[in-house]
Design an enzyme around this catalytic site. Structure first.
Site, mmCIF file in Angstrom:
data_model
loop_
_atom_site.group_PDB
_atom_site.id
_atom_site.type_symbol
_atom_site.label_atom_id
_atom_site.label_comp_id
_atom_site.label_asym_id
_atom_site.label_seq_id
_atom_site.Cartn_x
_atom_site.Cartn_y
_atom_site.Cartn_z
ATOM 1 N N HIS A 18 -11.174 9.039 7.126
ATOM 2 C CA HIS A 18 -10.889 7.609 7.289
ATOM 3 C C HIS A 18 -10.369 7.255 8.673
ATOM 4 C CE1 HIS A 18 -9.844 3.594 5.982
ATOM 5 N NE2 HIS A 18 -8.553 3.784 6.236
ATOM 6 N N ARG A 77 -0.712 8.434 9.409
ATOM 7 C CA ARG A 77 -0.508 6.987 9.628
ATOM 8 C C ARG A 77 -0.109 6.281 8.341
ATOM 9 N NH1 ARG A 77 -3.927 2.542 8.902
ATOM 10 N NH2 ARG A 77 -5.592 3.974 8.311
ATOM 11 N N HIS A 99 -8.835 9.112 3.385
ATOM 12 C CA HIS A 99 -8.434 8.033 2.472
ATOM 13 C C HIS A 99 -8.656 8.532 1.051
ATOM 14 C CE1 HIS A 99 -8.071 4.189 0.506
ATOM 15 N NE2 HIS A 99 -7.669 3.657 1.638
ATOM 16 N N GLU A 158 0.856 -1.197 0.000
ATOM 17 C CA GLU A 158 0.000 0.000 0.000
ATOM 18 C C GLU A 158 0.885 1.237 0.000
ATOM 19 O OE1 GLU A 158 -3.368 -0.088 2.730
ATOM 20 O OE2 GLU A 158 -3.173 -2.257 2.826
ATOM 21 N N ARG A 192 -0.758 8.431 1.857
ATOM 22 C CA ARG A 192 -2.158 8.839 1.693
ATOM 23 C C ARG A 192 -2.404 10.340 1.690
ATOM 24 N NH1 ARG A 192 -5.112 4.623 5.493
ATOM 25 N NH2 ARG A 192 -4.561 3.041 4.003
HETATM 26 C C1 SIN Z 1 -7.147 0.306 2.935
HETATM 27 O O1 SIN Z 1 -7.385 -0.875 2.734
HETATM 28 O O2 SIN Z 1 -6.859 1.093 2.039
HETATM 29 C C2 SIN Z 1 -7.212 0.817 4.322
HETATM 30 C C3 SIN Z 1 -6.122 0.256 5.102
HETATM 31 C C4 SIN Z 1 -5.723 1.224 6.168
HETATM 32 O O3 SIN Z 1 -6.448 2.153 6.456
HETATM 33 O O4 SIN Z 1 -4.624 1.054 6.681
#
Ligand code: SIN
Length: 517
Positions: free
Chosen positions: A350, A385, A242, A116, A289
Site C-alpha cells: 500500500h 505510517r 494495507h 482509522e 495496520r
Molecule cells: C484507507 O482508506 O484505508 C487508506 C488511508 C491511508 O492509507 O491512510
C-alpha cells in the site's frame, strides 16, 4: 534545451500543491509539471480514507495525534517532525478549503470526523470514500488557472541532471541538481529540461509487488532516480501492507476497502466465521495496520485460506451507505450484497514509509533538489505510517518545500554546460515482451520472498534472483532506445534491490518490518 525556473516531477497532491503555491507567489517565473500518464493519475486519486487533522481541541488534542503517530512509527519517527506536521495541519486544511475542496459535514455543520486504525480519536476529515479524488480534482482545477504552469502529461522523467552530466565537471564541488532528462511519450524524444529548482513528487512503489492498492504508475521512479543521482535513500524496508484490499485473483491494482470501514465498526472474521483480532491486539480491528496485516497473514498461514472476511452486515445502513458509496458500488458490481454477504479481503502492498531522505524543508542531500509526498522519507512515519497521515504529509511538506525554494530561487544562475541525452549505440526495441516478463518476475520475487513476514533465507533468494534481472535489464538498457516500459522496469528493479538490501541490514523488528529469527 528547455528552461524553467521550477521543474516538478509528479502531479499528485504534493506536486500540484507545491506548483500552485509557487505559481501564485512568482507570477513572472515559469514552472513545468511533468507527469508520465494522464494529469490526474496518481496515488492521490485512489486515497479513500481522508486526512488526519485535530479539529476539536476539546475532545481531541495535538498531543494525542502526536502520540498516536509516534506509537504507530514504533520508535523510529522524528519527534520534531511529527510535532510540526500535527500542529501545522489545521492551516493546511484551511488552505484546501479556500481552494474549494469539500469535506463531509455532520448534522451540526461541523466536519464528520472518521476514525482509522491506530487513532485514539475520530479526527479524519474525508469526502465520502473518495477523498483523494476530491483533492486531486480541486488542485487540478486551481492549477489550470495559473498561466505560468505548464502541465505536461505523458512526459516521463528518465533521470535527474546532476554534476555528472556537466561537461567540465571535475568531481570537485558538491552534488547539485540542474534539471531532468524527460521523455516526451508522443514524440519518443528525450529532452533536456533545465531548472533552478527541481521537486520530486513522484509517489509510491506499490507496483513492485503483485498485489497492490497502488495504480500502474506507482513504480518508484523518483526514488530510483534519486538513488542513481546519489541521494540518500532510507527506510526502504518499511513497506506498509494495507490489511483490507478486496480479494481478487488477478494480479495488478487491487481495490482498497478503506480502513475507515473498520473505523465505522466493520469486523474481521476468518473463513470459519470467527472473530480473531482480539487474540492479536486489545485494540482489535483498530490496531495499527502493521499489526492487523500480520494478524491476517498469520490466520491465512494457519488455515491455508486465501482471504479473510470483512463483516459489515450489522452496520446502520443509511449512514454506512452515505459514507462509503464508492466501496459499496464496487462490491455491488462484483455481486457482493454487503447486507447479506461478508466482503473477502487480503493484505496488499500500500505505502512506502521510507524513500528519499529530506530535512524539515523537503531538501534532499543534493543541492536544489527537493522531494515530498510518498517518495520522501521525512521522519514522520518511522517504521509504520499512521492511517491518513499521508495526504497530510504531502500538504505540509509541499508548503515547506515552497517556503525554502522561494528563498533559493533568488540565487544567481550557475552557468553550466549540460550534456544532452545520448542515444548513441541504441536501437528501437524489437519487442517489448521481455520487459513485460521481467517486470512480472520482479513482482513475483518480491511477493514470494519479501512480503509481510521476511527471513534472511528468503531475502537472500530474492537478492540472487534480482541480480540476474538487473544484469539482463542493464544490458537491454545499453542497447535499446528508452521507453517508459524499460525505464519503469529499471526503476522497479532498483526499488526491489533497495527494499531487499535494507531488509537484510535490519536486525530488529519494528513497526511494519518483521523478519523471522
Ligand atoms: C484507507 O482508506 O484505508 C487508506 C488511508 C491511508 O492509507 O491512510
Amino acid at each position: 534545451m528547455i528552461k524553467h525556473d521550477f521543474l516538478i516531477i509528479g502531479s499528485g497532491l504534493a506536486g500540484l500543491t507545491y506548483a500552485l503555491k509557487v505559481a501564485k507567489r512568482f507570477p513572472d517565473k515559469s514552472l513545468a509539471v511533468v507527469t508520465k500518464a494522464a494529469a490526474n493519475e496518481s496515488n492521490t486519486k485512489y486515497a479513500q480514507g481522508g486526512m488526519a487533522v485535530v479539529i476539536d481541541t476539546v475532545t481531541d488534542s495535538y498531543e494525542q495525534h502526536i502520540e498516536d503517530t509516534l506509537k504507530a512509527g514504533d520508535g523510529l519517527c522524528d519527534r520534531d517532525i511529527v510535532e510540526m506536521v500535527v500542529r501545522e495541519a489545521p492551516d493546511r486544511l484551511n488552505e484546501l478549503l479556500s481552494w474549494g475542496a469539500e469535506f463531509d459535514k455532520n448534522t451540526l455543520g461541523g466536519f464528520d470526523l472518521g476514525r482509522e486504525g491506530g487513532h485514539s480519536q475520530n479526527r479524519i476529515v474525508h469526502h465520502k470514500d473518495i477523498t483523494g479524488f476530491e483533492l486531486e480534482e480541486t488542485l487540478l482545477s486551481q492549477v489550470s488557472q495559473c498561466k505560468n504552469i505548464k502541465l505536461l502529461s505523458h512526459h516521463f522523467a528518465v533521470d535527474l541532471i546532476t554534476n555528472h552530466h556537466i561537461k567540465e565537471w571535475k568531481g570537485k564541488h558538491d552534488n547539485q541538481c540542474y534539471g531532468a532528462y524527460v521523455l516526451d511519450e508522443k514524440t519518443g524524444k528525450i529532452e533536456t529540461y533545465l531548472s533552478k529548482i527541481v521537486l520530486l513528487a513522484s509517489g509510491g512503489i506499490g507496483q513492485v509487488y503483485q498485489n497492490t492498492t497502488n495504480p500502474k504508475v506507482a513504480t518508484g521512479d523518483g526514488v530510483a532516480m534519486a538513488y542513481r543521482a546519489k541521494a540518500s535513500i532510507q527506510h526502504m524496508e518499511f513497506v506498509q501492507f494495507h490489511p483490507t484490499a478486496l480479494y481478487d485473483t488477478r494480479p495488478g491494482q487491487t481495490f482498497l476497502i478503506s480502513e475507515a470501514v473498520r473505523g465505522f465498526g466493520a469486523l474481521l472474521r476468518n473463513k470459519a466465521g470467527a472473530l480473531f483480532m482480539e487474540t492479536y491486539d486489545e485494540r482489535k480491528e483498530l490496531a495499527s495496520r502493521d499489526i492487523v496485516s500480520r494478524a491476517i497473514d498469520s490466520e491465512l498461514k494457519k488455515s491455508g485460506d486465501e482471504h479473510v472476511y470483512l463483516d459489515c452486515r450489522h452496520l446502520e445502513p443509511t449512514s454506512f451507505e452515505n459514507h462509503f458509496p464508492n466501496i459499496l458500488q464496487k462490491c455491488k458490481e462484483l455481486g457482493i450484497d454487503w447486507k447479506k454477504d461478508m466482503i473477502p479481503v487480503v493484505p496488499a502492498a500500500h505505502y512506502l514509509c521510507g524513500g528519499i531522505l529530506t530535512d524539515e524543508f523537503g531538501q534532499t542531500q543534493i543541492a536544489n533538489l527537493f522531494a515530498c509526498g510518498e517518495c520522501a522519507c521525512t521522519g514522520l512515519h518511522g517504521a509504520n505510517r499512521l492511517a491518513s497521515n499521508s495526504l497530510l504529509e504531502a500538504l505540509i511538506f509541499a508548503h515547506r518545500c515552497y517556503e525554502k525554494s522561494s528563498e533559493l530561487i533568488h540565487q544567481k544562475d550557475k552557468i553550466v554546460n549540460v550534456l544532452d541525452w545520448s542515444e548513441a549505440g541504441t536501437t528501437n526495441p524489437k519487442e517489448l515482451i521481455l520487459i513485460t516478463h521481467n517486470r512480472k518476475e520482479v513482482q513475483a520475487i518480491m511477493s514470494n520472498y519479501v512480503g509481510i513476514v521476511r527471513s534472511d533465507q528468503r531475502l537472500n533468494r530474492a537478492m540472487n534472483r534480482l541480480k540476474v534481472l538487473y544484469e539482463e535489464t542493464e544490458d537491454l538498457y545499453k542497447k535499446t532506445k528508452i521507453s517508459p516500459q524499460l525505464s519503469e522496469l529499471r526503476n522497479l528493479i532498483t526499488i526491489a534491490y533497495l527494499i531487499v538490501k535494507q531488509s537484510q541490514a535490519r536486525t530488529e523488528n519494528r513497526g511494519g518490518f518483521y523478519k523471522e529469527g
